[in-house]
Design a protein around this motif. Structure first.
Motif, PDB file in Angstrom:
ATOM      1  N   LEU A 190       0.390  -1.178   0.127  1.00  0.00           N
ATOM      2  CA  LEU A 190      -0.111  -0.060  -0.361  1.00  0.00           C
ATOM      3  C   LEU A 190       0.898   1.474  -0.244  1.00  0.00           C
ATOM      4  N   PHE A 191       1.160   1.722  -1.448  1.00  0.00           N
ATOM      5  CA  PHE A 191       1.647   2.870  -1.417  1.00  0.00           C
ATOM      6  C   PHE A 191       1.284   4.420  -0.844  1.00  0.00           C
ATOM      7  N   ILE A 192       1.620   4.995  -0.648  1.00  0.00           N
ATOM      8  CA  ILE A 192       1.132   6.433   0.531  1.00  0.00           C
ATOM      9  C   ILE A 192       1.419   7.911  -0.838  1.00  0.00           C
ATOM     10  N   GLY A 193       0.759   8.867  -0.859  1.00  0.00           N
ATOM     11  CA  GLY A 193       1.116   9.881  -1.676  1.00  0.00           C
ATOM     12  C   GLY A 193       2.335  10.550  -0.328  1.00  0.00           C
ATOM     13  N   SER A 194       0.949  11.224   0.460  1.00  0.00           N
ATOM     14  CA  SER A 194       0.796  11.821   1.965  1.00  0.00           C
ATOM     15  C   SER A 194      -0.457  12.415   2.296  1.00  0.00           C
ATOM     16  N   HIS A 195      -0.314  11.433   3.959  1.00  0.00           N
ATOM     17  CA  HIS A 195      -1.520  11.982   5.324  1.00  0.00           C
ATOM     18  C   HIS A 195      -1.481  13.427   4.646  1.00  0.00           C
ATOM     19  N   ALA A 196      -1.271  14.277   4.233  1.00  0.00           N
ATOM     20  CA  ALA A 196      -1.358  15.483   4.244  1.00  0.00           C
ATOM     21  C   ALA A 196      -2.324  16.036   4.022  1.00  0.00           C
ATOM     22  N   TYR A 197      -2.522  14.900   2.239  1.00  0.00           N
ATOM     23  CA  TYR A 197      -4.056  15.237   1.476  1.00  0.00           C
ATOM     24  C   TYR A 197      -5.002  14.576   2.315  1.00  0.00           C
ATOM     25  N   ARG A 198      -6.286  14.888   2.271  1.00  0.00           N
ATOM     26  CA  ARG A 198      -6.959  13.801   2.611  1.00  0.00           C
ATOM     27  C   ARG A 198      -7.536  12.942   1.489  1.00  0.00           C
ATOM     28  N   GLY A 199      -7.501  13.400   1.207  1.00  0.00           N
ATOM     29  CA  GLY A 199      -7.664  12.282  -0.463  1.00  0.00           C
ATOM     30  C   GLY A 199      -6.611  11.171   0.333  1.00  0.00           C
ATOM     31  N   HIS A 200      -5.847  11.413  -0.001  1.00  0.00           N
ATOM     32  CA  HIS A 200      -5.266  10.196   0.362  1.00  0.00           C
ATOM     33  C   HIS A 200      -5.238   9.327   1.246  1.00  0.00           C
ATOM     34  N   GLU A 201      -5.320  10.356   2.259  1.00  0.00           N
ATOM     35  CA  GLU A 201      -6.191   9.399   3.422  1.00  0.00           C
ATOM     36  C   GLU A 201      -7.487   8.578   3.649  1.00  0.00           C
ATOM     37  N   GLU A 202      -8.289   8.963   2.287  1.00  0.00           N
ATOM     38  CA  GLU A 202      -9.898   8.647   2.113  1.00  0.00           C
ATOM     39  C   GLU A 202      -8.889   6.990   1.038  1.00  0.00           C
ATOM     40  N   ARG A 203      -8.753   7.550   0.889  1.00  0.00           N
ATOM     41  CA  ARG A 203      -8.608   6.476  -0.743  1.00  0.00           C
ATOM     42  C   ARG A 203      -7.794   5.160   0.012  1.00  0.00           C
ATOM     43  N   GLU A 204      -7.067   5.229   0.938  1.00  0.00           N
ATOM     44  CA  GLU A 204      -6.204   4.455   1.971  1.00  0.00           C
ATOM     45  C   GLU A 204      -7.456   3.573   3.003  1.00  0.00           C
ATOM     46  N   ALA A 205      -8.367   3.881   3.353  1.00  0.00           N
ATOM     47  CA  ALA A 205      -8.901   4.393   4.235  1.00  0.00           C
ATOM     48  C   ALA A 205     -10.666   3.450   3.388  1.00  0.00           C
ATOM     49  N   GLY A 206     -10.521   3.619   2.800  1.00  0.00           N
ATOM     50  CA  GLY A 206     -11.478   2.607   1.451  1.00  0.00           C
ATOM     51  C   GLY A 206     -10.830   1.402   1.473  1.00  0.00           C
TER      52      GLY A 206
END
Length: 337
Positions: A190-206
């Protein structure tokens, strides 16, 4: 080559007569169809003098994107820049600004600086108290503020323009589980861009939610933040693939080309399911040659259009969402690009 009404009709999926009715405001057209035609007028570059009631207005709207540049945000910038021509007859000016990525204080400062001389701002948001404070100060001053690509919580911003990122992540999770052999136990990177972006956190959570609910035999291996950087993505992917036998990879944000290069160099493209975001020339090639198995996409042209129309609606006292369709999560495979 001159764009015709037939071209617009084909793009909008309606008849030539419907386009003509919208252009000449003859009525008997639903608001949703009007919105589709307006988008087609914009995306085909037919619209030299936009329809509707904004012909005598003059507005300056400002868009803020982070640097360093990424292909995705550069493409977004080009779509915004094209708006200058599309809306020229309505005197809509779109200005583009750049702020160093992942620097919330710099973003907050830029927001307040632009806010002194603008009719509206659309920006890629960072989830940070300084940015939230700047947004609310601007809104209190009557400046319309819209978040792009990634939303921001607990502010008075007018609207968010972008796909439902949680739904995008869940879509990626379902596809990952379905593409892999049923019942095979293994790890997913699971490769993350940045947790500073809410959109990235939402994709990760989904993504996590679907894997946990429907494919519990798969274990997620979280990678360090890639900060949307291809060189860093390739380095992290190379190191991980040498140590781990990953069944699949889901890349939440940027850095897709770096991961693809790592898969090709290690000859792992054929035995690793790779799902990523955003369809561009380079990701299209990796999709066609099989390095990427699926791409989750959003229509940037329509999002840029939505952002401008929302700001115009706000300035003219209309409902923000008047006649606009929400962006949809799009799925691309090698056979439909």
């Amino acid at each position: 080559m001159k764009v015709t009404l037939d071209d617009v009709a084909l793009e909008a999926g309606v008849s030539r007569a419907t386009v003509d009715r919208v252009l000449n405001e003859r009525g008997n057209v639903s608001p949703i169809t009007i919105e589709r035609v307006n988008r087609a007028l914009y995306s085909t570059n037919y619209l030299l003098e936009p329809v509707a009631e904004h012909k005598t207005a003059f507005y300056t709207f400002d868009f803020i994107f982070p640097t360093p540049h990424s292909r995705y945000l550069d493409f977004y910038s080009r779509q915004v820049d094209a708006i200058k021509d599309c809306y020229h007859a309505s005197h809509i000016n779109a200005r583009i600004h750049r702020v160093e990525a992942f620097k919330p204080q710099a973003l907050a400062t830029k927001l307040l600086e632009i806010g002194d001389n603008t009719d509206g701002i659309a920006f890629v948001a960072l989830e940070h108290p300084a940015v939230k404070k700047a947004v609310d100060l601007l809104v209190a001053q009557g400046v319309g503020v819209i978040s792009l690509v990634s939303d921001i919580t607990n502010t008075q911003r007018l609207a968010y323009v972008g796909i439902d990122n949680r739904a995008a992540g869940r879509t990626a999770g379902l596809m990952m589980g379905r593409l892999l052999d049923k019942g095979e136990t293994g790890k997913i990177g699971l490769f993350i861009g940045s947790h500073a972006y809410r959109g990235h956190e939402e994709r990760e959570a989904g993504f996590r939610g679907v894997i946990r609910e429907r494919f519990p035999h798969l274990r997620l291996l979280e990678m360090p933040e890639l900060l949307d950087n291809d060189a860093r993505a390739q380095e992290v992917a190379m190191a991980t693939l040498k140590e781990e036998n990953l069944l699949g990879i889901y890349n939440v944000g940027g850095g897709t080309e770096g991961i693809a290069q790592a898969l090709k160099k290690l000859d792992r493209a054929n035995d690793t399911v790779f799902i990523a975001h955003e369809l561009f020339d380079h990701t299209r090639e990796y999709l066609i040659d099989g390095t990427i198995d699926a791409i989750i996409n959003q229509n940037i042209k329509h999002e840029a259009y939505n952002a401008v129309e929302m700001l115009i609606n706000y300035k003219s006292g209309q409902s923000i969402q008047s006649g606009l369709l929400e962006p949809r999560v799009e799925i691309y495979l090698a056979e439909n690009v």
